[in-house]
Structure formats: structure tokens, C-alpha cells
Design an enzyme around this catalytic site. Sequence first.
Site, PDB file in Angstrom:
ATOM      1  N   GLY A  86       5.302  -7.114 -10.960  1.00 53.78           N
ATOM      2  CA  GLY A  86       5.204  -7.535  -9.563  1.00 53.78           C
ATOM      3  C   GLY A  86       5.038  -6.348  -8.641  1.00 53.78           C
ATOM      4  CG  ASN A  87       3.231  -6.578  -5.189  1.00 54.48           C
ATOM      5  OD1 ASN A  87       3.705  -6.958  -4.126  1.00 54.48           O
ATOM      6  ND2 ASN A  87       2.281  -7.256  -5.818  1.00 54.48           N
ATOM      7  NE  ARG A  88       9.624  -1.326  -2.540  1.00 53.30           N
ATOM      8  CZ  ARG A  88       9.886  -0.191  -1.921  1.00 53.30           C
ATOM      9  NH1 ARG A  88       9.434   0.935  -2.417  1.00 53.30           N
ATOM     10  NH2 ARG A  88      10.583  -0.189  -0.809  1.00 53.30           N
TER      11      ARG A  88
END
Length: 405
Positions: A201-203
Site C-alpha cells: 500500500g501507500n500512505r
Amino acid sequence: MDIVVGVSGGIAAYKSVHLVRILVKAGHDVTVVPTEDALRFVGAPTWEAISRNPVTTSVHDDVAKVRHVALGQGADLVVVAPATANTLARMAAGIADNLLGTTLLAATAPVLVAPAMHAEMWAHPATQANVRTLVERGVHVIGPDDGELAGGDTGPGRMSEPEAVAEAALRLLAPQDLAGLRVAVSAGGTREPIDPVRYLGNRSSGRQGVALAVEAATRGAAVDLIAANLAGDVLALAARPRIRIRPVATAAELSAAMKEAAVTADAVIMAAAVADYRPAQAAPHKLTKEDGILDRIDLVENEDVLAALGAARRDGAGPDGQILVGFAAETSADPEARRERARRKRERKGADLLAVNLADAEHGFEKPDNAVELIGPDGEVVAEVAGSKRRVAAAVWDAVLSLRR
Ligand SMILES: Cc1cc2nc3c(=O)[nH]c(=O)nc-3n(C[C@H](O)[C@H](O)[C@H](O)COP(=O)(O)O)c2cc1C
């Protein structure tokens, strides 16, 4: 538009019955939030009948819908009329022990107060200091007028007439310059499953995308919000009548939903952070160290959603075209290097505008603020904006509108 009318406990409360009537007749969805004292002057049945919405005073009513903050969050405008000396003091101090107090603290929309009280109360240094504090915070004030007061006195303290309050209120509402447009906005970050419990995922929190959706809806657009893995509190900000939310998880789901929404959209904004790659295979069961394969994940490339939207879009200019906007988070501290990458990216993807945001300790992911440069069709910087994500959103929609023209 959603308007909250706060009513506090003065004789002038009766005038606000007419104010609410004017706002409802003008087509707005009005929710009246009286104080307990206000209900001693005009009762809840009157407010409910006039506003056609339920009326409560306590933070403990309708708790399941977190009414104590939801009303403020969803408001396009808050009017407090009459505003008693007491309520002005409470506003200045940020007191939140009734529904009007919490609503005012949760509101990001413009706030207008119409003070009403005896001339001595209005002239008192305490009241004057409170009003100054509110004005410094951006609260708008109408009146009080000079004239006849309760009990036969005269002087400054009389609440402005409902027509004047309504006119001032409606002037504060956002322009409806996106009315009639359908727009699609993606928000959040995709998650590519490794196994049933892990993902790549990412932030991205989705706050910028949600701010774009809320700004568009406030300015009259019908919005499809493609929401990738947003936390409940972020998603709650988008709960508005003109926003249709479609939750997605992976890049493939986001791509399909965006393409579908783009078919009828006048403007498409890709604010979500989409994974460039996904695990070649998502294991059907939780992988363990014993499986011996957690030290290596084979990846395959995801579709470039912005480029795909760019290839499929209608020509940007004019009323029949479609404006396409991409977002690019850059970590390079050199602004010229960021711009140059953004120029190339905009061209490659076939977007009209590319919003480049610096993702550093103060800005970007998971932060309330953002700093964005908008690169236009000729590679020039058409806008530069720093501040709240809502402010950035407003600048992006301004740029979209000027391209349509
Ligand atoms: C008949 C009557 C009229 C009042 N009119 C006003 C008024 O016009 N302005 C004001 O500031 N207070 C007025 N007050 C006093 C407020 O009702 C009182 O300060 C109350 O605590 C306000 O509460 P609220 O601000 O939560 O509604 C009045 C009180 C009474 C009994």
C-alpha cells in the site's frame, strides 16, 4: 446548500422564524440548532415546522449519527441569529457544552452572527472584545441595528432584520460555478493483496481527494468519489447529498470505477495514489515463514490509470470536452526539478493539468496541509497554492473552470 441556523436566547428569536423561512424558500436545507434558552422564546415545534428538519439542542441526541460534529462538518454556512452576549462569549472561548457550540467548532464553512441585546450589553468591553476575537477568526457580523429594544429602550443592540441577515448569509455561500457539471474524483491509496492479511500500500489518506470532492459538491457539481481505502473519519467528511461514494480497494478496482465514472464526467481528477505494481499472485491463505516465500514477492505492473483516462477522454476545451487532472507527489526539494518531471508526466499521460505536491515532513501524505503547483497545457505553472487541502482543492477547480472556458 446545507445551512445551520443557530438561535440563542433573546426576544429576537421570533425574527429568526422569518429568517429560516426565507432561507428554506430560497431552496436551502436548513437545520435549526437552538440553545436551551432559545427554546424558552420560540419552541422546537415551530423550528421543526418551519425548517422541515428535526430540532435538538443536546450533544446527546442522535448520537449514532455523531450529530454533535456532523451538522457542522456538513454545513455550507452557519448563521447564528440572534447571537446573545452569552453565545458570543461562548463562541469566543470555544465552549462546546451544547449542540450549537460543538457545531460551531466542527464547522469549516463561513459563519455569520447577528448579535442582539440591550445597548449596554453590546457596548460592554467584554462583548466588544469577544466580537473582535470572532472577527479576527474570520466570523462575519451583521448588525446590531440602532432602534427599539425589548422593554421600551432604544439604542444599538437590535437584531438586523431577517431579510438583511438572509441577504448577507446568501452572499457568503460558495459560488455555484460548478452547477450542472458531473465530476469524478479518486481519493486514497490502493492496496494490492499479498495474501488475505497483507498488502502493498501507500500512505495516502485520501484527504486531498475528499477535499476536492467536497469543494466540487459545495460549488454545485454532482460528484462521483472513487474512494480507495479511506479511514472512516475521512470518508465521513464526504457524506453529502451531491457526492456518490464508490469504495474500491485495488488499482484494478479503482481503474474500472474511474473509467465508468469518466464516461459521463465533465472533469476527472486522479488524486488517489495508485500502486504501480501488484504481487503477481495473491496467496489464497496467509503466508508463513515456513512457506519460505515471504522473502521475495514477484510483481507485475499495474495499468497506468491516468494515462488510460487520458487516452479515452474527450478533448478538453469547451462545454462538451473533458478536463483531466493528475496529481504527482514528489519528494525532490528542488522546485525546478519537480516542475520538469511534472511537465513530462503531464504530456505522457495526456492530462490537461498536473498538480505537483511536495511530499515532505510538513506537506502531503496524512497531513492537513498541502502545497501544490499546477502545471498547465503549455507546461507553465498556472497556479501555486499552499494551505489547507480544501484551499488547494478550490484552486484546482478554479483552474479546471478556466480551462473549460
Ligand atoms: C426576556 C429576556 C430577554 C432576553 N434577551 C436577550 C437578548 O436580546 N440578548 C442577550 O444577549 N441576552 C438576552 N437575555 C438573556 C439571555 O437569555 C441569557 O443570557 C441566556 O443565558 C442566554 O443563553 P444562550 O446564549 O445559551 O441562549 C434575555 C433574557 C430574558 C429573560
